[in-house]
Design a protein around this motif. Sequence first.
Motif, mmCIF file in Angstrom:
data_model
loop_
_atom_site.group_PDB
_atom_site.id
_atom_site.type_symbol
_atom_site.label_atom_id
_atom_site.label_comp_id
_atom_site.label_asym_id
_atom_site.label_seq_id
_atom_site.Cartn_x
_atom_site.Cartn_y
_atom_site.Cartn_z
ATOM 1 N N PRO A 196 0.442 -0.921 -0.410
ATOM 2 C CA PRO A 196 0.364 0.226 0.426
ATOM 3 C C PRO A 196 0.870 1.424 0.295
ATOM 4 C CG PRO A 196 -0.537 -1.651 1.290
ATOM 5 C CD PRO A 196 0.249 -2.062 0.881
ATOM 6 N N GLY A 197 0.198 2.818 -0.874
ATOM 7 C CA GLY A 197 0.850 3.275 -0.507
ATOM 8 C C GLY A 197 1.561 3.442 -2.641
ATOM 9 N N ALA A 198 2.165 2.183 -2.934
ATOM 10 C CA ALA A 198 3.061 2.094 -3.898
ATOM 11 C C ALA A 198 2.439 2.508 -5.442
ATOM 12 C CB ALA A 198 3.288 0.918 -4.454
ATOM 13 N N VAL A 199 2.526 3.420 -6.441
ATOM 14 C CA VAL A 199 2.191 3.727 -7.484
ATOM 15 C C VAL A 199 2.458 2.354 -8.542
ATOM 16 C CG1 VAL A 199 1.466 5.403 -9.946
ATOM 17 C CG2 VAL A 199 2.110 6.576 -6.870
ATOM 18 N N VAL A 200 1.520 2.024 -8.779
ATOM 19 C CA VAL A 200 1.731 1.224 -9.408
ATOM 20 C C VAL A 200 0.323 1.178 -11.237
ATOM 21 C CG1 VAL A 200 1.113 -0.613 -7.936
ATOM 22 C CG2 VAL A 200 -1.236 -0.215 -9.475
ATOM 23 N N GLY A 201 1.041 0.945 -12.319
ATOM 24 C CA GLY A 201 1.212 1.147 -13.981
ATOM 25 C C GLY A 201 -0.302 0.110 -14.119
ATOM 26 N N VAL A 202 -0.895 0.452 -15.374
ATOM 27 C CA VAL A 202 -2.213 -0.233 -16.251
ATOM 28 C C VAL A 202 -1.785 -1.543 -16.014
ATOM 29 C CG1 VAL A 202 -3.215 -0.715 -17.640
ATOM 30 C CG2 VAL A 202 -2.993 2.258 -16.986
ATOM 31 N N GLY A 203 -2.002 -2.391 -15.680
ATOM 32 C CA GLY A 203 -0.900 -4.446 -15.230
ATOM 33 C C GLY A 203 -0.204 -4.106 -15.123
ATOM 34 N N ALA A 204 0.497 -3.418 -13.877
ATOM 35 C CA ALA A 204 1.805 -4.318 -13.103
ATOM 36 C C ALA A 204 1.107 -4.985 -12.512
ATOM 37 C CB ALA A 204 1.810 -3.420 -13.073
ATOM 38 N N PRO A 205 1.620 -5.954 -11.769
ATOM 39 C CA PRO A 205 1.447 -7.351 -11.131
ATOM 40 C C PRO A 205 0.897 -6.391 -9.630
ATOM 41 C CG PRO A 205 3.760 -7.621 -12.005
ATOM 42 C CD PRO A 205 2.804 -6.748 -12.435
ATOM 43 N N VAL A 206 0.425 -6.924 -8.950
ATOM 44 C CA VAL A 206 0.342 -6.748 -7.606
ATOM 45 C C VAL A 206 0.091 -7.286 -7.129
ATOM 46 C CG1 VAL A 206 -1.631 -5.356 -5.909
ATOM 47 C CG2 VAL A 206 -1.042 -4.713 -7.845
ATOM 48 N N LEU A 207 -0.354 -8.671 -7.099
ATOM 49 C CA LEU A 207 -1.264 -10.370 -6.393
ATOM 50 C C LEU A 207 -1.044 -11.162 -7.257
ATOM 51 C CD1 LEU A 207 -4.557 -8.977 -3.658
ATOM 52 C CD2 LEU A 207 -1.425 -9.254 -3.427
ATOM 53 N N GLN A 208 -0.495 -12.791 -6.482
ATOM 54 C CA GLN A 208 -0.913 -13.901 -6.686
ATOM 55 C C GLN A 208 -1.624 -14.311 -6.825
ATOM 56 O OE1 GLN A 208 1.805 -16.270 -9.429
ATOM 57 N NE2 GLN A 208 1.852 -17.555 -7.818
ATOM 58 N N LEU A 209 -2.538 -14.782 -7.464
ATOM 59 C CA LEU A 209 -3.973 -15.503 -6.982
ATOM 60 C C LEU A 209 -3.847 -16.999 -7.269
ATOM 61 C CD1 LEU A 209 -6.777 -16.220 -4.647
ATOM 62 C CD2 LEU A 209 -7.332 -15.132 -7.163
ATOM 63 N N SER A 210 -3.489 -18.230 -6.324
ATOM 64 C CA SER A 210 -3.578 -19.549 -6.775
ATOM 65 C C SER A 210 -5.106 -20.551 -6.166
ATOM 66 C CB SER A 210 -2.371 -20.039 -6.010
ATOM 67 O OG SER A 210 -1.584 -19.442 -6.575
ATOM 68 N N ALA A 211 -5.313 -21.131 -7.304
ATOM 69 C CA ALA A 211 -6.483 -21.664 -6.684
ATOM 70 C C ALA A 211 -6.363 -23.106 -5.982
ATOM 71 C CB ALA A 211 -7.771 -22.259 -8.520
ATOM 72 N N GLU A 212 -7.082 -23.918 -5.756
ATOM 73 C CA GLU A 212 -6.838 -24.906 -4.648
ATOM 74 C C GLU A 212 -6.632 -26.141 -4.991
ATOM 75 O OE1 GLU A 212 -5.630 -23.943 -0.359
ATOM 76 O OE2 GLU A 212 -7.691 -24.005 -0.414
ATOM 77 N N ASP A 213 -8.006 -25.837 -6.631
ATOM 78 C CA ASP A 213 -8.707 -26.916 -6.663
ATOM 79 C C ASP A 213 -8.042 -28.556 -7.517
ATOM 80 O OD1 ASP A 213 -7.435 -24.993 -9.228
ATOM 81 O OD2 ASP A 213 -9.692 -25.428 -9.932
ATOM 82 N N ALA A 214 -6.957 -27.777 -8.205
ATOM 83 C CA ALA A 214 -5.985 -29.256 -8.763
ATOM 84 C C ALA A 214 -3.889 -28.402 -8.518
ATOM 85 C CB ALA A 214 -6.210 -28.810 -10.260
ATOM 86 N N ARG A 215 -3.505 -29.644 -7.627
ATOM 87 C CA ARG A 215 -2.560 -28.554 -7.305
ATOM 88 C C ARG A 215 -0.881 -29.751 -7.781
ATOM 89 N NH1 ARG A 215 -2.258 -29.790 -1.312
ATOM 90 N NH2 ARG A 215 -4.159 -31.510 -1.440
ATOM 91 N N GLU A 216 -0.254 -29.092 -7.699
ATOM 92 C CA GLU A 216 0.788 -29.942 -9.117
ATOM 93 C C GLU A 216 1.826 -29.840 -8.452
ATOM 94 O OE1 GLU A 216 0.150 -28.411 -12.618
ATOM 95 O OE2 GLU A 216 0.273 -26.414 -12.974
ATOM 96 N N VAL A 217 3.289 -30.633 -9.191
ATOM 97 C CA VAL A 217 4.923 -30.306 -9.434
ATOM 98 C C VAL A 217 5.349 -29.266 -10.060
ATOM 99 C CG1 VAL A 217 7.142 -31.530 -7.357
ATOM 100 C CG2 VAL A 217 4.224 -31.759 -6.502
ATOM 101 N N VAL A 218 5.983 -28.937 -9.542
ATOM 102 C CA VAL A 218 6.566 -28.011 -10.801
ATOM 103 C C VAL A 218 8.439 -28.439 -10.673
ATOM 104 C CG1 VAL A 218 7.251 -26.455 -12.186
ATOM 105 C CG2 VAL A 218 5.190 -26.202 -11.057
ATOM 106 N N ILE A 219 8.782 -28.741 -11.403
ATOM 107 C CA ILE A 219 10.609 -29.593 -11.911
ATOM 108 C C ILE A 219 11.326 -28.803 -12.169
ATOM 109 C CG2 ILE A 219 10.293 -31.778 -10.336
ATOM 110 C CD1 ILE A 219 10.291 -33.423 -12.062
#
Length: 370
Positions: A196-219
Amino acid sequence: MKVAVLLITLLVPLMLVGVPAAALSLPEWLKLGLHAEETQGPPRPVVSIIVEDRGADARWIPGVVSSRTQVQLGFQALGRMIARPVDLGDQVTKGEVLAQLSTDDLAATTRAARAALDAAEVQQRTARATLERTEALAERNVASSAQLEQAQQAAISADAAVEQARSQLLQAEDAEGFARMIAPFDGVISAVYEAPGAVVGVGAPVLQLSAEDAREVVIDLPEQALVGMAPGASFSVWHRNDPGAEVTSVLDRIDPIADSATRTRRLYLTLPPDAPFRLGALVRARFGTAEAPSLSLPVEALMTDDQGSTVWRVRRQDDRAHVERVPVTAAAPFRGRVAITEGLEAGDEIVIRGVQSLAEGQAVGRRLEP
Protein backbone atom coordinates in the motif's frame (compact mmCIF):
# COMPACT_ATOMS: atom_id res chain seq x y z
CA MET A 1 81.54 -76.84 -39.55
CA LYS A 2 78.82 -78.73 -41.41
CA VAL A 3 80.84 -81.95 -41.01
CA ALA A 4 80.99 -81.50 -37.22
CA VAL A 5 77.23 -80.99 -36.96
CA LEU A 6 76.63 -84.12 -39.04
CA LEU A 7 78.91 -86.23 -36.80
CA ILE A 8 77.10 -85.05 -33.67
CA THR A 9 73.73 -85.90 -35.23
CA LEU A 10 74.91 -89.46 -35.95
CA LEU A 11 76.59 -90.03 -32.59
CA VAL A 12 73.70 -88.91 -30.34
CA PRO A 13 71.33 -91.77 -31.30
CA LEU A 14 74.18 -94.26 -30.83
CA MET A 15 74.92 -92.91 -27.38
CA LEU A 16 71.27 -93.28 -26.35
CA VAL A 17 71.15 -96.93 -27.26
CA GLY A 18 70.93 -99.00 -24.09
CA VAL A 19 70.10 -96.06 -21.85
CA PRO A 20 67.31 -96.91 -19.32
CA ALA A 21 63.81 -95.49 -20.08
CA ALA A 22 63.74 -93.63 -16.80
CA ALA A 23 66.74 -91.63 -17.87
CA LEU A 24 64.81 -90.45 -20.95
CA SER A 25 61.91 -88.85 -18.98
CA LEU A 26 61.53 -85.03 -19.05
CA PRO A 27 62.57 -82.95 -16.07
CA GLU A 28 59.85 -81.73 -13.75
CA TRP A 29 60.19 -78.08 -14.80
CA LEU A 30 59.33 -79.05 -18.40
CA LYS A 31 56.12 -80.81 -17.33
CA LEU A 32 54.34 -77.60 -16.12
CA GLY A 33 52.92 -76.79 -19.52
CA LEU A 34 51.31 -80.21 -19.83
CA HIS A 35 49.26 -79.66 -16.69
CA ALA A 36 48.23 -76.02 -17.32
CA GLU A 37 44.55 -76.87 -17.30
CA GLU A 38 44.93 -78.81 -14.05
CA THR A 39 46.65 -75.86 -12.28
CA GLN A 40 44.30 -73.12 -13.64
CA GLY A 41 42.62 -71.07 -10.86
CA PRO A 42 38.88 -70.34 -10.34
CA PRO A 43 36.97 -68.03 -12.75
CA ARG A 44 37.67 -64.34 -12.44
CA PRO A 45 35.48 -62.36 -10.03
CA VAL A 46 33.29 -59.60 -11.44
CA VAL A 47 32.43 -56.13 -10.19
CA SER A 48 28.66 -55.93 -10.42
CA ILE A 49 25.58 -54.34 -8.88
CA ILE A 50 22.10 -55.59 -8.12
CA VAL A 51 19.55 -53.58 -10.09
CA GLU A 52 16.89 -52.21 -7.78
CA ASP A 53 14.67 -49.24 -7.18
CA ARG A 54 16.60 -47.34 -4.56
CA GLY A 55 13.59 -45.55 -3.07
CA ALA A 56 14.18 -42.24 -1.29
CA ASP A 57 17.94 -42.76 -1.56
CA ALA A 58 17.74 -42.53 -5.36
CA ARG A 59 18.66 -39.35 -7.17
CA TRP A 60 15.85 -36.93 -6.48
CA ILE A 61 14.88 -33.63 -8.02
CA PRO A 62 13.74 -30.59 -6.00
CA GLY A 63 10.28 -29.29 -6.78
CA VAL A 64 7.67 -26.77 -5.65
CA VAL A 65 3.98 -27.40 -5.10
CA SER A 66 1.96 -24.92 -7.14
CA SER A 67 -1.57 -24.54 -8.44
CA ARG A 68 -2.57 -25.50 -11.94
CA THR A 69 -4.74 -22.36 -12.05
CA GLN A 70 -2.95 -19.24 -10.89
CA VAL A 71 -3.09 -15.66 -12.15
CA GLN A 72 -1.24 -12.45 -11.51
CA LEU A 73 -3.67 -9.65 -10.74
CA GLY A 74 -3.14 -5.98 -11.55
CA PHE A 75 -5.17 -2.80 -11.95
CA GLN A 76 -6.53 -1.65 -15.29
CA ALA A 77 -5.93 1.98 -14.32
CA LEU A 78 -2.93 4.01 -13.20
CA GLY A 79 -3.05 5.15 -9.60
CA ARG A 80 -1.79 5.00 -6.03
CA MET A 81 -2.75 1.92 -4.05
CA ILE A 82 -4.30 2.99 -0.75
CA ALA A 83 -5.38 -0.41 0.64
CA ARG A 84 -4.48 -4.10 0.38
CA PRO A 85 -6.51 -6.00 2.99
CA VAL A 86 -5.00 -9.42 2.11
CA ASP A 87 -1.50 -10.80 2.62
CA LEU A 88 0.60 -13.76 1.55
CA GLY A 89 -1.08 -17.07 2.33
CA ASP A 90 -4.55 -15.67 2.99
CA GLN A 91 -7.60 -17.64 1.85
CA VAL A 92 -9.96 -15.51 -0.26
CA THR A 93 -13.35 -16.10 -1.85
CA LYS A 94 -14.71 -15.04 -5.22
CA GLY A 95 -15.82 -11.38 -5.23
CA GLU A 96 -13.71 -10.36 -2.22
CA VAL A 97 -11.86 -7.03 -2.45
CA LEU A 98 -8.11 -7.65 -2.61
CA ALA A 99 -6.75 -4.12 -3.15
CA GLN A 100 -7.93 -0.58 -3.90
CA LEU A 101 -6.58 2.51 -5.63
CA SER A 102 -7.16 6.13 -4.69
CA THR A 103 -10.32 7.28 -6.51
CA ASP A 104 -9.84 11.05 -6.23
CA ASP A 105 -8.52 11.55 -9.76
CA LEU A 106 -10.82 8.89 -11.17
CA ALA A 107 -13.87 10.47 -9.54
CA ALA A 108 -12.92 13.87 -10.98
CA THR A 109 -12.65 12.31 -14.42
CA THR A 110 -16.09 10.76 -14.00
CA ARG A 111 -17.61 14.10 -12.97
CA ALA A 112 -16.06 15.83 -15.98
CA ALA A 113 -17.41 13.14 -18.31
CA ARG A 114 -20.88 13.46 -16.82
CA ALA A 115 -20.83 17.26 -17.26
CA ALA A 116 -19.71 16.83 -20.88
CA LEU A 117 -22.65 14.50 -21.47
CA ASP A 118 -25.09 17.04 -19.98
CA ALA A 119 -23.74 19.76 -22.27
CA ALA A 120 -23.99 17.48 -25.31
CA GLU A 121 -27.62 16.62 -24.49
CA VAL A 122 -28.46 20.37 -24.26
CA GLN A 123 -26.90 20.90 -27.68
CA GLN A 124 -28.87 17.91 -28.98
CA ARG A 125 -32.19 19.32 -27.73
CA THR A 126 -31.39 22.72 -29.24
CA ALA A 127 -30.45 21.19 -32.60
CA ARG A 128 -33.64 19.12 -32.70
CA ALA A 129 -35.83 22.15 -31.89
CA THR A 130 -34.11 24.15 -34.62
CA LEU A 131 -34.68 21.30 -37.09
CA GLU A 132 -38.38 21.13 -36.23
CA ARG A 133 -38.85 24.88 -36.77
CA THR A 134 -36.93 24.81 -40.04
CA GLU A 135 -39.03 21.87 -41.31
CA ALA A 136 -42.23 23.78 -40.47
CA LEU A 137 -41.00 26.91 -42.25
CA ALA A 138 -39.90 24.86 -45.24
CA GLU A 139 -43.42 23.42 -45.58
CA ARG A 140 -44.72 27.02 -45.90
CA ASN A 141 -41.89 27.87 -48.29
CA VAL A 142 -40.50 30.39 -45.79
CA ALA A 143 -37.19 28.53 -45.19
CA SER A 144 -34.96 27.59 -48.06
CA SER A 145 -33.69 24.09 -48.82
CA ALA A 146 -30.19 25.15 -47.75
CA GLN A 147 -31.47 26.20 -44.32
CA LEU A 148 -33.30 22.90 -43.90
CA GLU A 149 -30.24 20.93 -44.91
CA GLN A 150 -28.05 22.88 -42.45
CA ALA A 151 -30.51 22.20 -39.59
CA GLN A 152 -30.53 18.49 -40.40
CA GLN A 153 -26.73 18.32 -40.34
CA ALA A 154 -26.62 20.16 -37.00
CA ALA A 155 -29.11 17.69 -35.48
CA ILE A 156 -27.10 14.70 -36.71
CA SER A 157 -23.88 16.22 -35.31
CA ALA A 158 -25.54 16.82 -31.95
CA ASP A 159 -26.74 13.21 -31.77
CA ALA A 160 -23.20 11.99 -32.46
CA ALA A 161 -21.77 14.30 -29.80
CA VAL A 162 -24.18 12.86 -27.24
CA GLU A 163 -23.15 9.29 -28.10
CA GLN A 164 -19.47 10.22 -27.76
CA ALA A 165 -20.00 11.91 -24.39
CA ARG A 166 -22.04 8.95 -23.14
CA SER A 167 -19.24 6.55 -24.15
CA GLN A 168 -16.63 8.67 -22.36
CA LEU A 169 -18.78 8.66 -19.22
CA LEU A 170 -19.04 4.88 -19.33
CA GLN A 171 -15.26 4.61 -19.68
CA ALA A 172 -14.74 6.94 -16.73
CA GLU A 173 -17.20 4.98 -14.58
CA ASP A 174 -15.49 1.70 -15.56
CA ALA A 175 -12.09 3.17 -14.69
CA GLU A 176 -13.45 4.24 -11.31
CA GLY A 177 -14.69 0.69 -10.83
CA PHE A 178 -11.26 -0.64 -11.80
CA ALA A 179 -9.90 1.00 -8.66
CA ARG A 180 -11.14 -2.03 -6.73
CA MET A 181 -9.39 -5.38 -7.33
CA ILE A 182 -11.88 -8.24 -6.98
CA ALA A 183 -10.97 -11.93 -6.58
CA PRO A 184 -12.06 -13.79 -9.74
CA PHE A 185 -12.26 -17.17 -7.96
CA ASP A 186 -11.69 -18.85 -4.60
CA GLY A 187 -8.03 -19.41 -3.78
CA VAL A 188 -4.92 -18.50 -1.83
CA ILE A 189 -2.70 -15.43 -2.16
CA SER A 190 0.52 -17.07 -3.32
CA ALA A 191 2.60 -13.95 -4.06
CA VAL A 192 2.58 -10.23 -3.21
CA TYR A 193 4.40 -7.72 -5.41
CA GLU A 194 3.27 -4.25 -4.25
CA ALA A 195 2.61 -2.65 -0.86
CA PRO A 196 0.00 0.00 0.00
CA GLY A 197 1.16 3.50 -0.90
CA ALA A 198 2.91 2.45 -4.11
CA VAL A 199 1.97 3.97 -7.45
CA VAL A 200 1.15 1.08 -9.79
CA GLY A 201 0.94 1.17 -13.54
CA VAL A 202 -1.71 -0.27 -15.79
CA GLY A 203 -1.40 -4.05 -15.77
CA ALA A 204 1.52 -4.15 -13.31
CA PRO A 205 1.27 -7.29 -11.11
CA VAL A 206 0.16 -6.60 -7.55
CA LEU A 207 -0.90 -10.04 -6.29
CA GLN A 208 -0.84 -13.66 -7.41
CA LEU A 209 -3.91 -15.76 -6.74
CA SER A 210 -3.73 -19.57 -6.85
CA ALA A 211 -6.75 -21.84 -6.94
CA GLU A 212 -6.81 -24.91 -4.69
CA ASP A 213 -8.83 -27.11 -7.01
CA ALA A 214 -5.79 -28.78 -8.68
CA ARG A 215 -2.28 -28.86 -7.25
CA GLU A 216 0.85 -29.93 -9.09
CA VAL A 217 4.60 -30.22 -8.54
CA VAL A 218 6.88 -28.17 -10.77
CA ILE A 219 10.38 -29.55 -11.48
CA ASP A 220 13.12 -28.69 -13.98
CA LEU A 221 15.19 -31.22 -15.92
CA PRO A 222 17.81 -30.94 -18.68
CA GLU A 223 17.02 -32.07 -22.20
CA GLN A 224 18.96 -35.34 -22.02
CA ALA A 225 17.02 -36.50 -18.98
CA LEU A 226 13.72 -36.32 -20.92
CA VAL A 227 14.57 -39.00 -23.49
CA GLY A 228 11.91 -41.69 -23.34
CA MET A 229 9.76 -39.71 -20.89
CA ALA A 230 6.22 -38.95 -22.00
CA PRO A 231 3.05 -37.54 -20.38
CA GLY A 232 1.53 -40.14 -18.09
CA ALA A 233 4.85 -41.22 -16.54
CA SER A 234 4.66 -41.85 -12.79
CA PHE A 235 6.77 -40.02 -10.20
CA SER A 236 7.15 -40.40 -6.46
CA VAL A 237 6.89 -37.20 -4.43
CA TRP A 238 7.70 -36.79 -0.74
CA HIS A 239 8.62 -34.15 1.80
CA ARG A 240 12.14 -34.07 3.19
CA ASN A 241 10.89 -34.32 6.76
CA ASP A 242 8.69 -37.33 5.98
CA PRO A 243 10.40 -39.52 3.34
CA GLY A 244 8.24 -42.52 4.23
CA ALA A 245 5.03 -40.83 3.09
CA GLU A 246 5.46 -40.96 -0.68
CA VAL A 247 2.71 -39.74 -2.98
CA THR A 248 2.35 -40.90 -6.58
CA SER A 249 2.07 -38.08 -9.12
CA VAL A 250 1.59 -38.25 -12.89
CA LEU A 251 3.45 -36.23 -15.50
CA ASP A 252 0.86 -33.96 -17.08
CA ARG A 253 2.86 -31.81 -19.50
CA ILE A 254 6.34 -30.58 -20.39
CA ASP A 255 7.17 -27.06 -21.46
CA PRO A 256 7.96 -27.13 -25.19
CA ILE A 257 10.71 -24.48 -24.90
CA ALA A 258 13.79 -24.73 -22.69
CA ASP A 259 14.71 -21.96 -20.28
CA SER A 260 17.13 -19.55 -21.94
CA ALA A 261 19.39 -19.31 -18.87
CA THR A 262 19.49 -22.86 -17.48
CA ARG A 263 18.62 -24.77 -20.70
CA THR A 264 16.20 -26.93 -18.70
CA ARG A 265 12.61 -27.86 -19.44
CA ARG A 266 9.83 -27.50 -16.89
CA LEU A 267 7.74 -30.54 -15.97
CA TYR A 268 4.32 -30.42 -14.29
CA LEU A 269 3.33 -33.39 -12.11
CA THR A 270 -0.33 -33.65 -11.12
CA LEU A 271 -0.89 -34.50 -7.44
CA PRO A 272 -3.86 -36.49 -6.13
CA PRO A 273 -6.55 -34.45 -4.32
CA ASP A 274 -5.60 -35.92 -0.93
CA ALA A 275 -1.87 -35.13 -1.19
CA PRO A 276 -0.65 -33.67 2.15
CA PHE A 277 1.27 -30.77 0.61
CA ARG A 278 0.46 -27.09 0.88
CA LEU A 279 0.87 -24.63 -1.94
CA GLY A 280 4.44 -23.38 -2.10
CA ALA A 281 5.88 -26.37 -0.21
CA LEU A 282 9.35 -27.59 -1.19
CA VAL A 283 9.26 -31.30 -2.05
CA ARG A 284 11.42 -33.96 -3.66
CA ALA A 285 10.50 -36.02 -6.71
CA ARG A 286 11.99 -39.01 -8.49
CA PHE A 287 11.00 -41.01 -11.55
CA GLY A 288 9.19 -44.28 -10.78
CA THR A 289 7.00 -45.65 -8.01
CA ALA A 290 6.91 -48.72 -5.76
CA GLU A 291 4.55 -50.48 -8.19
CA ALA A 292 6.55 -49.40 -11.28
CA PRO A 293 10.15 -48.97 -10.10
CA SER A 294 12.69 -46.90 -11.98
CA LEU A 295 15.81 -48.93 -12.74
CA SER A 296 19.12 -47.28 -13.52
CA LEU A 297 22.74 -48.30 -14.03
CA PRO A 298 26.11 -46.59 -14.05
CA VAL A 299 26.87 -45.47 -17.57
CA GLU A 300 29.98 -47.72 -17.60
CA ALA A 301 27.79 -50.84 -17.64
CA LEU A 302 26.19 -49.96 -20.97
CA MET A 303 27.62 -51.15 -24.30
CA THR A 304 26.28 -49.38 -27.38
CA ASP A 305 26.78 -50.28 -31.02
CA ASP A 306 24.83 -50.27 -34.28
CA GLN A 307 22.55 -53.01 -32.96
CA GLY A 308 21.54 -51.01 -29.88
CA SER A 309 22.40 -51.04 -26.18
CA THR A 310 23.32 -54.17 -24.20
CA VAL A 311 24.58 -55.11 -20.73
CA TRP A 312 26.17 -58.22 -19.18
CA ARG A 313 23.83 -60.02 -16.81
CA VAL A 314 25.23 -62.62 -14.40
CA ARG A 315 23.37 -65.93 -14.05
CA ARG A 316 24.25 -67.84 -10.88
CA GLN A 317 23.32 -71.40 -9.98
CA ASP A 318 24.81 -72.97 -6.88
CA ASP A 319 28.57 -72.36 -7.08
CA ARG A 320 28.66 -71.71 -10.82
CA ALA A 321 28.00 -68.50 -12.69
CA HIS A 322 28.23 -67.18 -16.24
CA VAL A 323 27.41 -63.97 -18.11
CA GLU A 324 24.88 -63.38 -20.85
CA ARG A 325 24.44 -60.36 -23.09
CA VAL A 326 21.04 -58.71 -22.68
CA PRO A 327 19.59 -56.01 -24.97
CA VAL A 328 18.05 -53.10 -23.11
CA THR A 329 16.24 -49.86 -23.84
CA ALA A 330 18.00 -46.97 -22.15
CA ALA A 331 17.49 -43.23 -21.86
CA ALA A 332 20.27 -40.70 -22.33
CA PRO A 333 22.94 -40.59 -19.58
CA PHE A 334 22.29 -38.11 -16.78
CA ARG A 335 24.75 -37.39 -13.96
CA GLY A 336 26.74 -40.57 -14.58
CA ARG A 337 23.74 -42.92 -14.66
CA VAL A 338 21.36 -44.14 -17.32
CA ALA A 339 17.70 -45.08 -16.84
CA ILE A 340 16.70 -48.54 -18.13
CA THR A 341 13.12 -48.64 -19.40
CA GLU A 342 13.06 -52.18 -20.87
CA GLY A 343 15.11 -55.36 -20.68
CA LEU A 344 15.89 -55.68 -16.96
CA GLU A 345 14.05 -56.46 -13.77
CA ALA A 346 14.68 -55.57 -10.18
CA GLY A 347 17.14 -58.04 -8.68
CA ASP A 348 19.23 -58.64 -11.82
CA GLU A 349 23.01 -58.70 -11.32
CA ILE A 350 24.76 -56.51 -13.91
CA VAL A 351 28.51 -56.26 -14.53
CA ILE A 352 29.77 -52.67 -14.40
CA ARG A 353 33.56 -53.12 -14.75
CA GLY A 354 35.55 -54.72 -17.56
CA VAL A 355 32.53 -55.19 -19.77
CA GLN A 356 34.62 -55.10 -22.96
CA SER A 357 36.71 -58.14 -21.89
CA LEU A 358 33.82 -60.58 -21.41
CA ALA A 359 32.39 -63.10 -23.84
CA GLU A 360 28.96 -64.68 -24.17
CA GLY A 361 28.59 -67.59 -21.74
CA GLN A 362 31.93 -66.92 -20.03
CA ALA A 363 32.22 -68.40 -16.54
CA VAL A 364 32.73 -65.85 -13.77
CA GLY A 365 33.45 -66.04 -10.09
CA ARG A 366 32.27 -64.30 -7.00
CA ARG A 367 30.71 -60.86 -6.99
CA LEU A 368 32.70 -57.82 -5.86
CA GLU A 369 31.13 -54.63 -4.60
CA PRO A 370 31.94 -51.56 -6.75
